[in-house]
Design a protein around this motif. Sequence first.
Motif, mmCIF file in Angstrom:
data_model
loop_
_atom_site.group_PDB
_atom_site.id
_atom_site.type_symbol
_atom_site.label_atom_id
_atom_site.label_comp_id
_atom_site.label_asym_id
_atom_site.label_seq_id
_atom_site.Cartn_x
_atom_site.Cartn_y
_atom_site.Cartn_z
ATOM 1 N N GLY A 81 0.831 -1.205 0.000
ATOM 2 C CA GLY A 81 0.000 0.000 0.000
ATOM 3 C C GLY A 81 0.857 1.243 0.000
ATOM 4 O O GLY A 81 2.050 1.199 0.319
ATOM 5 N N ARG A 82 0.253 2.341 -0.397
ATOM 6 C CA ARG A 82 0.967 3.615 -0.339
ATOM 7 C C ARG A 82 0.019 4.723 0.070
ATOM 8 O O ARG A 82 -1.116 4.779 -0.416
ATOM 9 N N ARG A 83 0.479 5.556 0.981
ATOM 10 C CA ARG A 83 -0.358 6.676 1.417
ATOM 11 C C ARG A 83 -0.123 7.885 0.522
ATOM 12 O O ARG A 83 1.010 8.213 0.175
ATOM 13 N N PHE A 84 -1.240 8.523 0.159
ATOM 14 C CA PHE A 84 -1.215 9.807 -0.541
ATOM 15 C C PHE A 84 -2.012 10.766 0.339
ATOM 16 O O PHE A 84 -3.227 10.869 0.189
ATOM 17 N N GLY A 85 -1.355 11.406 1.297
ATOM 18 C CA GLY A 85 -2.092 12.220 2.269
ATOM 19 C C GLY A 85 -3.056 11.321 3.033
ATOM 20 O O GLY A 85 -2.669 10.291 3.571
ATOM 21 N N PRO A 86 -4.343 11.685 3.062
ATOM 22 C CA PRO A 86 -5.291 10.857 3.825
ATOM 23 C C PRO A 86 -5.728 9.597 3.092
ATOM 24 O O PRO A 86 -6.425 8.760 3.654
ATOM 25 N N TRP A 87 -5.346 9.452 1.826
ATOM 26 C CA TRP A 87 -5.767 8.304 1.027
ATOM 27 C C TRP A 87 -4.716 7.202 1.071
ATOM 28 O O TRP A 87 -3.534 7.483 1.124
ATOM 29 N N MET A 88 -5.164 5.965 1.013
ATOM 30 C CA MET A 88 -4.212 4.869 0.853
ATOM 31 C C MET A 88 -4.824 3.756 -0.010
ATOM 32 O O MET A 88 -5.693 3.019 0.444
ATOM 33 N N PRO A 89 -4.377 3.644 -1.252
ATOM 34 C CA PRO A 89 -4.737 2.453 -2.027
ATOM 35 C C PRO A 89 -3.850 1.284 -1.609
ATOM 36 O O PRO A 89 -2.688 1.481 -1.248
ATOM 37 N N TYR A 90 -4.412 0.111 -1.608
ATOM 38 C CA TYR A 90 -3.628 -1.069 -1.221
ATOM 39 C C TYR A 90 -4.119 -2.284 -1.983
ATOM 40 O O TYR A 90 -5.252 -2.292 -2.510
ATOM 41 N N SER A 91 -3.291 -3.279 -2.017
ATOM 42 C CA SER A 91 -3.650 -4.509 -2.709
ATOM 43 C C SER A 91 -3.092 -5.700 -1.932
ATOM 44 O O SER A 91 -1.989 -5.638 -1.392
ATOM 45 N N THR A 92 -3.876 -6.761 -1.875
ATOM 46 C CA THR A 92 -3.442 -7.969 -1.165
ATOM 47 C C THR A 92 -3.673 -9.190 -2.042
ATOM 48 O O THR A 92 -4.755 -9.372 -2.601
ATOM 49 N N LEU A 93 -2.648 -9.987 -2.147
ATOM 50 C CA LEU A 93 -2.748 -11.267 -2.848
ATOM 51 C C LEU A 93 -2.615 -12.357 -1.791
ATOM 52 O O LEU A 93 -1.668 -12.344 -1.009
ATOM 53 N N ALA A 94 -3.586 -13.265 -1.738
ATOM 54 C CA ALA A 94 -3.584 -14.265 -0.657
ATOM 55 C C ALA A 94 -3.911 -15.643 -1.207
ATOM 56 O O ALA A 94 -4.561 -15.785 -2.251
ATOM 57 N N ARG A 95 -3.443 -16.633 -0.479
ATOM 58 C CA ARG A 95 -3.717 -18.008 -0.901
ATOM 59 C C ARG A 95 -3.805 -18.930 0.302
ATOM 60 O O ARG A 95 -3.071 -18.781 1.280
ATOM 61 N N ARG A 96 -4.729 -19.878 0.262
ATOM 62 C CA ARG A 96 -4.849 -20.952 1.255
ATOM 63 C C ARG A 96 -4.719 -22.269 0.517
ATOM 64 O O ARG A 96 -5.315 -22.445 -0.545
ATOM 65 N N TRP A 97 -3.923 -23.188 1.063
ATOM 66 C CA TRP A 97 -3.824 -24.492 0.433
ATOM 67 C C TRP A 97 -3.734 -25.599 1.492
ATOM 68 O O TRP A 97 -3.461 -25.322 2.666
ATOM 69 N N THR A 98 -3.964 -26.819 1.038
ATOM 70 C CA THR A 98 -4.094 -27.965 1.931
ATOM 71 C C THR A 98 -3.134 -29.072 1.509
ATOM 72 O O THR A 98 -2.881 -29.236 0.317
ATOM 73 N N ARG A 99 -2.618 -29.811 2.483
ATOM 74 C CA ARG A 99 -1.847 -31.017 2.172
ATOM 75 C C ARG A 99 -2.431 -32.188 2.940
ATOM 76 O O ARG A 99 -2.825 -32.035 4.095
ATOM 77 N N GLY A 100 -2.486 -33.322 2.284
ATOM 78 C CA GLY A 100 -3.005 -34.507 2.958
ATOM 79 C C GLY A 100 -3.802 -35.350 1.985
ATOM 80 O O GLY A 100 -4.134 -34.897 0.883
ATOM 81 N N PRO A 101 -4.107 -36.581 2.374
ATOM 82 C CA PRO A 101 -4.802 -37.487 1.454
ATOM 83 C C PRO A 101 -6.257 -37.081 1.218
ATOM 84 O O PRO A 101 -6.917 -36.566 2.115
ATOM 85 N N ASP A 102 -6.731 -37.296 -0.016
ATOM 86 C CA ASP A 102 -8.128 -37.034 -0.345
ATOM 87 C C ASP A 102 -8.991 -38.268 -0.111
ATOM 88 O O ASP A 102 -10.218 -38.201 -0.199
ATOM 89 N N SER A 103 -8.319 -39.404 0.129
ATOM 90 C CA SER A 103 -9.071 -40.645 0.211
ATOM 91 C C SER A 103 -8.314 -41.628 1.116
ATOM 92 O O SER A 103 -7.097 -41.482 1.321
#
Lengths: 154, 423
Positions: free
Chosen positions: B319-341
């Motif tokens: 993110g970056r502040r421009f005076g009182p404004w702040m645009p921001y961006s978030t990239l997120a991921r959730r993943w799983t490990r383990g048997p499906d069966s």
Amino acid sequence: MSRIHLPFALCARLFWTAVSSTLALSLFVSVAAAEEVLIVVQQDTEVTTLTREEASNLFLGLGSTNSRLIPFDRSEQPLRERFYREVIGLSAASVRAHWAKQVFTGRGRPPARVSKTDVTQVLKDKPGAVTYVAIDQLPAHSRVLLSTEQGEQE
Amino acid sequence: MNRRFAPAGHKFRLSRQAAQLSFTWIRLSLVAILLTFSRSGIAIETYLGGFGTASLSCFSSDTADYVINDQPEGPGRTRHCDAGLDSTLGVQLDLGLSDSVDFGLQIVADRNVERNFKPDVTLAQLRWRPTDALTLRLGRMPSSAFLHAENRQVRYAMPWVRPPLEVYGLVPAFSQDGLEIINEGSFGRWQTEWHGGITRIAFDVAASNSRETFPIEADGAFLNLTLQDRNTQIKLGYGYSNTSFASADVEALFGALSALVIPDGAQLADDLAIDQAATHMFGLGMSHERNDWLAMAEFGYRSIEGFFRDQYGAYVTLGRRFGPWMPYSTLARRWTRGPDSDSRAGFLQPQVDALLASSRHDTSSLALGLSREITEQATLKFQADWVQPDKNSWGLYYNHAPDYDFANPDSDWLFTLSLDFIF
């Protein structure tokens, strides 16, 4: 680890598009020239110098930097913002967010604020009181621990 | 596939009985403290403040709800737009009992597992600071594995509308009861803070598409290290606990596995059960803020022996502040490990596979946000989240409709406008 598939790659591309747009926008924002800010104490205070790091920790309530000093923030918003930016390296909004986090996790409360007219009296009445002033507002019987120009040279 | 097997890992809340006991305990403690100190003639320094969020969210999905924390419903399938997803009101009372002892009480009202906004005690602790470097906390304290875990209800203090669910959803609760020791020091330019403690947590889990709730209990210990200077914060956290959880459906399946003529059925039921199950929680985060730029990244890992499989989460925010404004961006991921069966399930394999699949929440999301400071104590935020569950994933959603496409879920948009404030 599960495989990275196409939608995640698309997310990543969009993320970097947003980042690069912000970078481009930031090039058009001008930064006003900053005036010198002085961190001051009463003349007879034992402490004689303060590094920028110590000053930051003191005004952010981080660690037990120097228990002999009691920080006082300033009521005047432009001066306060200049101090945060020049000494601490944070925007005023970031400092406010920091203190909200400290307060609501029971870690402490922000320094009390004093106005221009009260600075001299507070320094005189409160042993160990430390605050900051503009260069043309240096109170009588005070000692400068750090100036922003000095801080830049550290 | 029965989603009632599938309590998402982030849907926990102190059980009603535990909350009532806590209220009683807190009231008695408060009265005892006030009586002791009023009779001793010591002046009590008092601080009363609060925080809150007024918010409206709209989710484009018709086949599932977007929920956070312990909420059993949210915007999406239940109602297109919802003010209850992020809206919160909290009050905090701090009593300075002496130079080294103080008591803190925080009560927060937000949508809970019982579908109401009944206030909960999120913090009630006696703090003793025998030296500048050492603090002991006893009582209810915030969980603290991640950068914003301790203040996750105080949205004003964070850049986003809400913490990224991919990571913060791994933490099973806001609060834990126990004893914590904090050691503060320094290492070069860094301020260091070690947190170690033993805790007990009792939760209720909301069942998807149902009014039922199920209890979870966990006893454990944790150790966190925070390194901080004026611009950078690094946090490393590890927690271990023994966790117990059982719903009627899961118990019935395990009973059938043990009772029916299935070779290894009893062993399989034992392997899948979450009964005093070893639970590991790990978090690593970094935040750097300098002048107007903000960069944050966190990684989280949760492992519970049994049918919950290993979950990983990560995000990066800029993110970056421009005076009182702040645009921001978030990239997120959730993943799983383990048997499906598990082939040991015999003719109950579809049911066992459904149970294993119930913990698959693999998701990617991209958030684009813009915040504006209205006053020194209030910030208006708008955030658009593009959410794409993986193939064969329930996503981080709840209340899935029968026509939710588990094999190939659609992407959806979540739009949120919120006002965060402190007072």
